[in-house]
Design a protein around this motif. Sequence first.
Motif, mmCIF file in Angstrom:
data_model
loop_
_atom_site.group_PDB
_atom_site.id
_atom_site.type_symbol
_atom_site.label_atom_id
_atom_site.label_comp_id
_atom_site.label_asym_id
_atom_site.label_seq_id
_atom_site.Cartn_x
_atom_site.Cartn_y
_atom_site.Cartn_z
ATOM 1 N N ASN A 163 9.635 48.464 -3.599
ATOM 2 C CA ASN A 163 9.481 47.120 -3.237
ATOM 3 C C ASN A 163 8.256 46.309 -3.667
ATOM 4 O OD1 ASN A 163 12.292 47.249 -2.205
ATOM 5 N ND2 ASN A 163 11.629 47.527 -0.471
ATOM 6 N N MET A 164 7.058 46.978 -3.285
ATOM 7 C CA MET A 164 6.145 46.270 -3.383
ATOM 8 C C MET A 164 5.580 46.192 -5.099
ATOM 9 S SD MET A 164 5.052 45.114 -0.641
ATOM 10 C CE MET A 164 5.039 45.174 1.030
ATOM 11 N N LEU A 165 5.700 47.263 -5.760
ATOM 12 C CA LEU A 165 5.551 47.290 -6.873
ATOM 13 C C LEU A 165 6.320 46.325 -7.834
ATOM 14 C CD1 LEU A 165 5.278 50.935 -7.803
ATOM 15 C CD2 LEU A 165 3.376 49.474 -8.172
ATOM 16 N N SER A 166 7.694 46.249 -7.408
ATOM 17 C CA SER A 166 8.409 45.147 -7.837
ATOM 18 C C SER A 166 7.954 43.689 -7.709
ATOM 19 C CB SER A 166 9.964 45.378 -7.342
ATOM 20 O OG SER A 166 10.316 46.701 -7.858
ATOM 21 N N ALA A 167 7.570 43.664 -6.500
ATOM 22 C CA ALA A 167 7.278 42.208 -6.224
ATOM 23 C C ALA A 167 6.138 41.785 -7.296
ATOM 24 C CB ALA A 167 6.510 42.074 -4.676
ATOM 25 N N HIS A 168 5.065 42.744 -7.543
ATOM 26 C CA HIS A 168 4.045 42.392 -8.377
ATOM 27 C C HIS A 168 4.631 42.051 -9.840
ATOM 28 C CE1 HIS A 168 0.257 42.551 -10.704
ATOM 29 N NE2 HIS A 168 0.630 43.229 -11.410
ATOM 30 N N GLY A 169 5.329 42.584 -10.420
ATOM 31 C CA GLY A 169 6.311 42.381 -11.474
ATOM 32 C C GLY A 169 7.007 41.102 -11.402
ATOM 33 N N GLY A 170 7.583 40.887 -10.044
ATOM 34 C CA GLY A 170 8.210 39.724 -10.165
ATOM 35 C C GLY A 170 7.424 38.404 -10.082
ATOM 36 N N HIS A 171 6.154 38.485 -9.824
ATOM 37 C CA HIS A 171 5.516 37.281 -9.936
ATOM 38 C C HIS A 171 5.101 36.966 -11.107
ATOM 39 C CE1 HIS A 171 3.568 38.427 -5.659
ATOM 40 N NE2 HIS A 171 4.535 37.407 -5.637
ATOM 41 N N HIS A 172 4.860 38.108 -12.056
ATOM 42 C CA HIS A 172 4.530 37.817 -13.573
ATOM 43 C C HIS A 172 5.835 37.009 -14.150
ATOM 44 C CE1 HIS A 172 0.856 39.901 -14.023
ATOM 45 N NE2 HIS A 172 1.365 41.032 -13.570
ATOM 46 N N LEU B 15 9.983 46.973 -16.706
ATOM 47 C CA LEU B 15 9.085 46.820 -15.462
ATOM 48 C C LEU B 15 9.679 47.646 -14.322
ATOM 49 C CD1 LEU B 15 8.096 42.830 -15.478
ATOM 50 C CD2 LEU B 15 6.603 44.950 -15.491
ATOM 51 N N THR B 16 11.110 47.532 -14.080
ATOM 52 C CA THR B 16 11.669 48.046 -12.908
ATOM 53 C C THR B 16 11.440 49.747 -13.054
ATOM 54 O OG1 THR B 16 13.359 46.394 -12.837
ATOM 55 C CG2 THR B 16 13.999 48.531 -11.869
ATOM 56 N N SER B 17 11.678 50.023 -14.150
ATOM 57 C CA SER B 17 11.589 51.568 -14.572
ATOM 58 C C SER B 17 9.939 51.841 -14.065
ATOM 59 C CB SER B 17 11.892 51.941 -16.072
ATOM 60 O OG SER B 17 11.409 53.013 -16.267
ATOM 61 N N ASN B 18 8.961 51.024 -14.704
ATOM 62 C CA ASN B 18 7.935 51.482 -14.424
ATOM 63 C C ASN B 18 7.430 51.330 -12.945
ATOM 64 O OD1 ASN B 18 4.725 49.818 -14.009
ATOM 65 N ND2 ASN B 18 4.736 51.505 -15.680
ATOM 66 N N ALA B 19 7.725 50.745 -12.230
ATOM 67 C CA ALA B 19 7.941 50.509 -10.708
ATOM 68 C C ALA B 19 8.320 51.760 -10.030
ATOM 69 C CB ALA B 19 8.630 49.213 -10.164
ATOM 70 N N ARG B 20 9.459 51.903 -10.460
ATOM 71 C CA ARG B 20 10.271 53.186 -9.865
ATOM 72 C C ARG B 20 9.522 54.483 -10.260
ATOM 73 N NH1 ARG B 20 16.341 51.585 -10.990
ATOM 74 N NH2 ARG B 20 16.653 50.043 -9.316
ATOM 75 N N LEU C 130 -1.171 51.461 -16.858
ATOM 76 C CA LEU C 130 -1.511 50.057 -17.088
ATOM 77 C C LEU C 130 -0.945 49.374 -18.253
ATOM 78 C CD1 LEU C 130 -5.115 49.901 -15.527
ATOM 79 C CD2 LEU C 130 -3.125 49.513 -14.300
ATOM 80 N N ALA C 131 -1.286 50.208 -19.440
ATOM 81 C CA ALA C 131 -0.632 49.537 -20.605
ATOM 82 C C ALA C 131 0.997 49.552 -20.536
ATOM 83 C CB ALA C 131 -1.230 50.736 -21.760
ATOM 84 N N GLY C 132 1.577 50.265 -19.826
ATOM 85 C CA GLY C 132 3.002 50.202 -19.752
ATOM 86 C C GLY C 132 3.431 48.936 -19.269
ATOM 87 N N HIS C 133 2.691 48.697 -18.015
ATOM 88 C CA HIS C 133 3.041 47.558 -17.298
ATOM 89 C C HIS C 133 2.638 46.300 -18.232
ATOM 90 C CE1 HIS C 133 2.772 44.683 -14.016
ATOM 91 N NE2 HIS C 133 1.600 44.146 -14.361
ATOM 92 N N TRP C 134 1.637 46.169 -18.720
ATOM 93 C CA TRP C 134 1.315 45.054 -19.668
ATOM 94 C C TRP C 134 2.230 44.889 -20.778
ATOM 95 C CZ3 TRP C 134 0.295 40.594 -21.177
ATOM 96 C CH2 TRP C 134 -0.341 40.217 -22.670
ATOM 97 N N ASP C 135 2.820 45.958 -21.415
ATOM 98 C CA ASP C 135 3.805 45.795 -22.555
ATOM 99 C C ASP C 135 4.889 45.243 -22.120
ATOM 100 O OD1 ASP C 135 2.000 47.185 -24.413
ATOM 101 O OD2 ASP C 135 2.945 48.997 -24.175
ATOM 102 N N ALA C 136 5.314 45.578 -20.756
ATOM 103 C CA ALA C 136 6.697 45.107 -20.309
ATOM 104 C C ALA C 136 6.732 43.332 -19.888
ATOM 105 C CB ALA C 136 7.079 45.734 -19.031
ATOM 106 N N VAL C 137 5.369 43.222 -19.402
ATOM 107 C CA VAL C 137 5.244 41.666 -19.205
ATOM 108 C C VAL C 137 5.010 40.747 -20.377
ATOM 109 C CG1 VAL C 137 3.375 39.835 -18.080
ATOM 110 C CG2 VAL C 137 4.053 42.157 -16.932
ATOM 111 N N LYS C 138 4.587 41.453 -21.522
ATOM 112 C CA LYS C 138 4.153 40.938 -22.588
ATOM 113 C C LYS C 138 5.510 40.642 -23.462
ATOM 114 C CE LYS C 138 1.569 41.004 -26.949
ATOM 115 N NZ LYS C 138 2.838 40.857 -27.757
ATOM 116 N N HIS C 139 6.461 41.591 -23.443
ATOM 117 C CA HIS C 139 7.900 41.697 -24.020
ATOM 118 C C HIS C 139 8.545 40.825 -23.146
ATOM 119 C CE1 HIS C 139 7.563 46.004 -25.311
ATOM 120 N NE2 HIS C 139 6.894 45.410 -25.813
#
Length: 209
Positions: free
Chosen positions: A155-164, A130-135, A101-110
């Motif tokens: 695809n679905m994980l990427s969609a979540h990141g895409g919303h951010h 974000l893409t690497s994290n999703a994969r 979860l921290a990796g996801h947040w770090d990418a969005v914050k960046h």
Amino acid sequence: MNIKILALLLLAFCAQPAWSQTPAASATAVDSPALTTRLALRDLWVEHIFWIRNYALANQAADHAQAKIAADQVVDNASKIANSIAPLYGQPAADQLLKLLAGHWDAVKHYSDATVGKDTKGKQAAVAELTSNARAIAAFLASANPNLPEATLVNMLSAHGGHHIAQIDEFAAHDYAGEARTWQMMRSHILALADALTAALVKQFPDKF
């Protein structure tokens, strides 16, 4: 560490597959512990997108005090999400979930920080994170559970990141009507994620629910 267990834990961080929708609904409709869990997880995951939204908006407005508070709440929320599974899976598994979860947040914050700084390369790097994290999560889940197609998870994980990303871009462009639409999609998606986790927990631990 049991890979299959971690796969189930991380199901909250992938999109709800179509086959999980009916079981989740039927399980929570007749089972009070399952319903309680579903509602609790929905609250936690809505808080996830709520506080990240607050950070992105405060960051765009250069309100550093509010941005810090929002960032602290994102981290606190991630800890609560991770620790919520400790009673079933143990603290080591919860700690591993927190790292993801921290990796996801770090990418969005960046991405948010790079957008404010008009740093195109920084934004590109954040998208790559974000893409690497999703994969990575998709490959992990697919290898642990043959019922979770890797391509669908990506695809679905990427969609979540895409919303951010869309939300941050809309704040930067002062496109508040667009952001309102994105928020609705984001909220619906995150509720599906929470329901997917509930379905996975009920399926894995029927005696607990």
